[in-house]
Design an enzyme around this catalytic site. Structure first.
Site: not given
Ligand code: LLP
Length: 439
Positions: A292, A361
């Site tokens: 992602g 806020c």
């Molecule tokens: N696959 C699964 C099953 C996941 O849970 C996630 C992310 C991804 C793929 C993608 O991961 P990435 O390549 O984006 O690291 N809100 C947090 C990140 C939470 C990630 C949740 N799962 C942040 O802003 O850092």
């Protein structure tokens, strides 16, 4: 100053992205504004796919749309030949509205509702990544009721701790996600799936965390799963066609981050799975990944207009912008760090260190602590880099602040892909309340 993708300083001395002057974008669409460098997203997507192709491995690269989901983004993912990972009816609906090929959609989540499962089955999506027993049993009974088959992956927790921020660890044993790989749960889930008339078990999935800078965690996970698969091949005659190793590849937010090139993660994962397959005498599974952040993170920049300032003598200067934790909650939630420049005069001499405050806020609504900047004043434009992942997707209406617009830029063209919320949008779900008078 670090520039990502097509970002550069143009001949007017302004920050330009995708061939478009950011000061013009701010005038045209207002601020705050999320700007996506489409060329950079394409480059990242092609990088992953090319690496798999060069290694000659059957693969799927699924974009984890939780990082940034919108119709245009999903269409871009399709154009680049990616598959799509969704985690809710909302993300699935977005994909369907975008016309994304259903067979390339993978549905994740640790608590899919009955409605979500029915939606996935009726839309005949590619596969469901099943997270736990209650979901597995529910899925099986809904398949029976609707008389629909489904392909699944079982999400396993391999007990690997990835080196990253504690809040976003998901691969360790004590996790809300997945079947434990080694304590018998995964095996039970496999046996149940193999006996089901409706479920076709394609293989296993694991995701060990996010913003990971080393390949060790992925290698260990691949190794542990392959060894276990080898045992199950003998004991319960289960052969996994697919091994999905999730996302989590780290990116550069600030000069302190030293991510590996995306290709490196893929190469190391593939090498490990291949060597395990060879030494254990197993067939090479298809390898799926689901990045992602590493597809969209550094392609996103947020433009803000600078407003008030407050000097605390001998301590610090606060410079406030017209957004904050409502459009980027990551600094408040994870202590995430960002870099930024004055987009309208990035070449001006750095004169002071200031801290960028949001307008919500809450004292915790700080976007960047101690940022070196030229002397900035009301009306200057601040560009915060690397906000493309989990910025818009985690945005909110705290303080009833409207969500910003999203613009795609590419080859000198800008396209509005998500409209700015209006004040009326903010109250459109609200209904009046009048106390009923008993007569
Ligand atoms: N696959 C699964 C099953 C996941 O849970 C996630 C992310 C991804 C793929 C993608 O991961 P990435 O390549 O984006 O690291 N809100 C947090 C990140 C939470 C990630 C949740 N799962 C942040 O802003 O850092």
């Amino acid at each position: 100053m670090h520039f990502y993708g097509t970002s550069k300083i143009n001949d007017k001395g302004h920050l330009e992205i995708g061939g478009v002057d950011t000061t013009i974008l701010a005038q045209k669409y207002g601020t705050p504004l999320y700007v996506y460098d489409v060329g950079l997203i394409r480059e990242r997507a092609r990088g992953f796919k090319k690496t798999f192709d060069q290694l000659g491995v059957t693969s799927q690269v699924a974009y984890a749309s939780k990082a940034f989901s919108s119709v245009a983004m999903v269409q871009l993912a399709e154009e680049e030949g990616l598959s799509l990972d969704v985690v809710s009816a909302g993300e699935l609906h977005t994909a369907l509205v975008a016309g994304f090929p259903r067979e390339k959609i993978h549905f994740h989540g640790n608590n899919k509702s009955e409605e979500e499962i029915k939606m996935a089955l009726n839309e005949q999506i590619g596969c469901i990544v099943v997270d736990n027993f209650s979901e597995l049993f529910l899925l099986n009974s809904i398949c029976e009721e609707l008389q629909r088959p489904i392909s699944i992956l079982l999400r396993v927790t391999p007990g690997i701790e990835a080196h990253t921020h504690d809040y976003i660890l998901t691969g360790q044993e004590d996790s809300k996600f997945g079947f434990d790989l080694l304590n018998g749960q995964a095996e039970q889930a496999i046996e149940f799936s193999l006996q089901s008339n409706h479920i076709q078990l394609l293989g296993l999935h694991c995701h060990i965390g996010s913003q990971i800078f080393e390949t060790t965690g992925f290698i260990l996970a691949a190794q542990k799963i392959m060894k276990q698969l080898n045992i199950w091949k003998e004991q319960i005659n289960f052969k996994a066609k697919v091994l999905n190793l999730g996302g989590g590849f780290g990116i550069r937010y600030t000069s302190e981050d030293e991510p590996l090139p995306a290709a490196k993660y893929v190469e190391e994962i593939v090498k490990e799975v291949q060597s395990q397959a060879t030494s254990l005498g197993m067939e090479m599974p298809e390898i799926w990944i689901e990045p992602g952040r590493s597809l969209v993170g550094d392609a996103g920049t947020t433009l803000y207009e600078i407003g008030s300032q407050k000097e605390v003598p001998n301590i610090r200067k606060y410079v406030a912008v017209d957004g904050g934790m409502s459009d980027n909650i990551r600094p408040a939630l994870y202590d995430a760090k960002y870099e930024a420049v004055l987009a309208n005069r990035p070449l001006d001499e750095i004169e002071e260190t200031v801290s960028i405050a949001g307008k919500c806020c809450e004292s915790g609504d700080m976007l960047i602590w101690d940022l070196p900047l030229p002397k900035a004043g009301r009306g200057d434009l601040l560009a915060v880099f690397c906000t493309g992942a989990y910025g818009y997707s985690m945005s909110n209406n705290y303080n009833r602040i409207a969500r910003p617009a999203v613009v795609f830029v590419e080859d000198g063209e800008d396209t509005l892909v998500v409209k700015r919320e209006t004040l009326d949008d903010l109250v459109k779900q609200d209904l009046p309340y009048k106390k009923k008078v008993c007569k």
